[in-house]
Design an enzyme around this catalytic site. Structure first.
Site, PDB file in Angstrom:
ATOM      1  N   ASN A   1      29.429  44.781 -59.321  1.00 42.03           N
ATOM      2  CA  ASN A   1      30.705  44.132 -59.630  1.00 42.03           C
ATOM      3  C   ASN A   1      30.828  43.816 -61.121  1.00 42.03           C
ATOM      4  O   ASN A   1      31.905  43.983 -61.709  1.00 42.03           O
ATOM      5  CB  ASN A   1      30.883  42.847 -58.804  1.00 42.03           C
ATOM      6  CG  ASN A   1      31.112  43.147 -57.334  1.00 42.03           C
ATOM      7  OD1 ASN A   1      30.410  42.646 -56.474  1.00 42.03           O
ATOM      8  ND2 ASN A   1      32.077  43.978 -57.035  1.00 42.03           N
TER       9      ASN A   1
ATOM     10  N   SER B   1      38.704  44.782 -56.923  1.00 41.62           N
ATOM     11  CA  SER B   1      39.341  43.542 -56.453  1.00 41.62           C
ATOM     12  C   SER B   1      39.848  42.720 -57.634  1.00 41.62           C
ATOM     13  O   SER B   1      40.887  42.058 -57.547  1.00 41.62           O
ATOM     14  CB  SER B   1      38.355  42.734 -55.606  1.00 41.62           C
ATOM     15  OG  SER B   1      37.158  42.530 -56.309  1.00 41.62           O
TER      16      SER B   1
ATOM     17  N   LYS C   1      24.254  43.614 -55.631  1.00 38.87           N
ATOM     18  CA  LYS C   1      25.694  43.830 -55.415  1.00 38.87           C
ATOM     19  C   LYS C   1      26.484  43.251 -56.601  1.00 38.87           C
ATOM     20  O   LYS C   1      27.442  43.865 -57.085  1.00 38.87           O
ATOM     21  CB  LYS C   1      26.106  43.176 -54.086  1.00 38.87           C
ATOM     22  CG  LYS C   1      27.600  43.016 -53.843  1.00 38.87           C
ATOM     23  CD  LYS C   1      28.212  44.297 -53.352  1.00 38.87           C
ATOM     24  CE  LYS C   1      29.683  44.323 -53.016  1.00 38.87           C
ATOM     25  NZ  LYS C   1      30.572  43.302 -53.384  1.00 38.87           N
TER      26      LYS C   1
ATOM     27  N   ALA D   1      37.912  47.043 -45.770  1.00 35.91           N
ATOM     28  CA  ALA D   1      39.057  46.456 -45.060  1.00 35.91           C
ATOM     29  C   ALA D   1      40.095  46.011 -46.089  1.00 35.91           C
ATOM     30  O   ALA D   1      39.735  45.526 -47.162  1.00 35.91           O
ATOM     31  CB  ALA D   1      38.613  45.264 -44.239  1.00 35.91           C
TER      32      ALA D   1
ATOM     33  N   GLY E   1      37.643  38.213 -43.687  1.00 37.04           N
ATOM     34  CA  GLY E   1      37.765  37.199 -42.641  1.00 37.04           C
ATOM     35  C   GLY E   1      38.479  37.760 -41.408  1.00 37.04           C
ATOM     36  O   GLY E   1      38.044  37.556 -40.268  1.00 37.04           O
TER      37      GLY E   1
HETATM   38  O1  KPL Z   1      33.301  45.442 -54.595  1.00 32.06           O
HETATM   39  C1  KPL Z   1      34.053  46.031 -55.356  1.00 32.06           C
HETATM   40  C2  KPL Z   1      35.254  45.293 -55.830  1.00 32.06           C
HETATM   41  O2  KPL Z   1      36.252  45.902 -56.167  1.00 32.06           O
HETATM   42  O3  KPL Z   1      35.183  44.053 -55.845  1.00 32.06           O
HETATM   43  C3  KPL Z   1      33.728  47.426 -55.826  1.00 32.06           C
HETATM   44  C4  KPL Z   1      32.349  47.808 -55.305  1.00 32.06           C
HETATM   45  C5  KPL Z   1      33.734  47.481 -57.317  1.00 32.06           C
HETATM   46  C6  KPL Z   1      34.639  48.456 -55.233  1.00 32.06           C
HETATM   47  O4  KPL Z   1      35.919  48.415 -55.750  1.00 32.06           O
END
Ligand code: KPL
Length: 312
Positions: free
Chosen positions: A194, A259, A190, A133, A14
């Site tokens: 994850n 994350s 994507k 970021a 954001g």
């Molecule tokens: O998007 C990611 C996350 O950590 O949420 C990855 C691609 C696994 C990179 O850390």
């Protein structure tokens, strides 16, 4: 033409998007969960650090989303909240910004499906970005490197393309965007990465690059992804080589803490519900067994309750 864009969720993405818009001469209104953050952004502005450490400060408008703060009129709204807040943000849009184009730039599966319960589908676009970021404190964001941004319409065959509108806006701000004809497949692709990386690195306190070295844990990641690919196929999304992509991303982001690992380390709720949780739900809907996703989903929920990642 000068636009004013609301950004719901003042985390790393954001803040990065707010900076991008301001750079391009547009207005950004950050809608924050907490009053302290809105107050800090109003007082200090947004601090953006380039990869070489150069600091920039820009003024942004900031309001709190669940108070009686007046929302200024805006031309569009971007959602950068965590996936578990999508419905709450959708409700905010429904009540206070009902007619504007909406762009979800969020992680995981199901964000578009949650939004469409509250916002007309033709107003919704979905986007993904690999620009790096990291947020710091209430007002700073560190840019970690260039990536790619794709945006597509939630309704693939829409006549009034919101995706093109968003792409022109960002490209005009020096942030090139590719318009995807089939954003649903991109979102799934994507999400597969994850699903393959986040839960196992989070449960075992591993950096992304350490996961492939643990063959026992990697086998679980492979099962998670293979089950999820079968669910995707049943839901009409054909995906191939998802596990090879997982290995690739482990290599290219070897030093990252996922994350989900960061969320567990900070004692925060994770986005497991929009990853394994969504696979389990869709698996039930389409009659595809998902025992591995179910088990790992429960393990991450338990780790959230325990308030810490597991042991290596
Ligand atoms: O998007 C990611 C996350 O950590 O949420 C990855 C691609 C696994 C990179 O850390």
């Amino acid at each position: 033409m000068n636009r004013r864009i609301a950004i719901i969720g003042a985390g790393a993405i954001g803040r990065m998007l707010a900076w991008t818009l301001r750079q391009g001469g547009q207005e950004a209104v950050l809608i924050c969960r907490r009053t302290e953050q809105a107050a800090a952004l109003k007082k200090q502005g947004l601090l953006f650090y380039e990869t070489d450490g150069t600091e920039h400060r820009v003024e942004v408008e900031a309001v709190t989303w669940d108070t009686s703060d007046r929302l200024p009129a805006v031309d569009g709204a971007i959602l950068t909240v965590k996936s578990y807040d999508t419905s709450a943000a959708g409700e905010l849009l429904r009540v206070r910004l009902p007619d504007v184009p909406v762009l979800s730039m969020q992680n995981g599966l199901g964000n578009g499906e949650r939004l469409v319960e509250l916002v007309p589908p033709e107003q919704i676009a979905l986007g993904l970005t690999t620009h790096g970021a990291t947020a710091d404190g209430e007002t700073s964001v560190y840019y970690k490197g260039r990536g790619r941004t794709v945006i597509g319409d939630f309704l693939a065959a829409t006549t009034e393309s919101g995706a093109k509108w968003w792409a022109e806006l960002f490209t005009g701000c020096g942030h090139p965007v590719t318009v995807a004809d089939d954003i649903r497949t991109e979102v799934w692709r994507k999400a597969m990465v994850n699903i393959g990386i986040n839960p196992m690195t989070a449960l075992h306190g591993l950096k992304n690059g350490e996961l492939p070295l643990r063959t026992d844990l990697l086998a679980v990641s492979r099962s998670l992804v293979e089950e999820a690919e079968r669910v995707a196929a049943a839901a009409g999304v054909a995906l191939h080589d998802s596990f090879a992509r997982v290995l690739d991303v482990c290599r290219t982001t070897a030093g990252n803490r996922s994350s989900m690992l960061q969320d567990l380390e900070r004692g925060r709720k994770t986005e497991i519900d929009a990853m394994c949780g969504e696979i389990v739900r869709l698996g039930k809907e389409h009659g595809v067994p998902t025992p591995c996703n179910e088990r790992v989903y429960q393990q991450v929920l338990q780790a959230e309750r325990d308030g810490k990642p597991g042991d290596k």
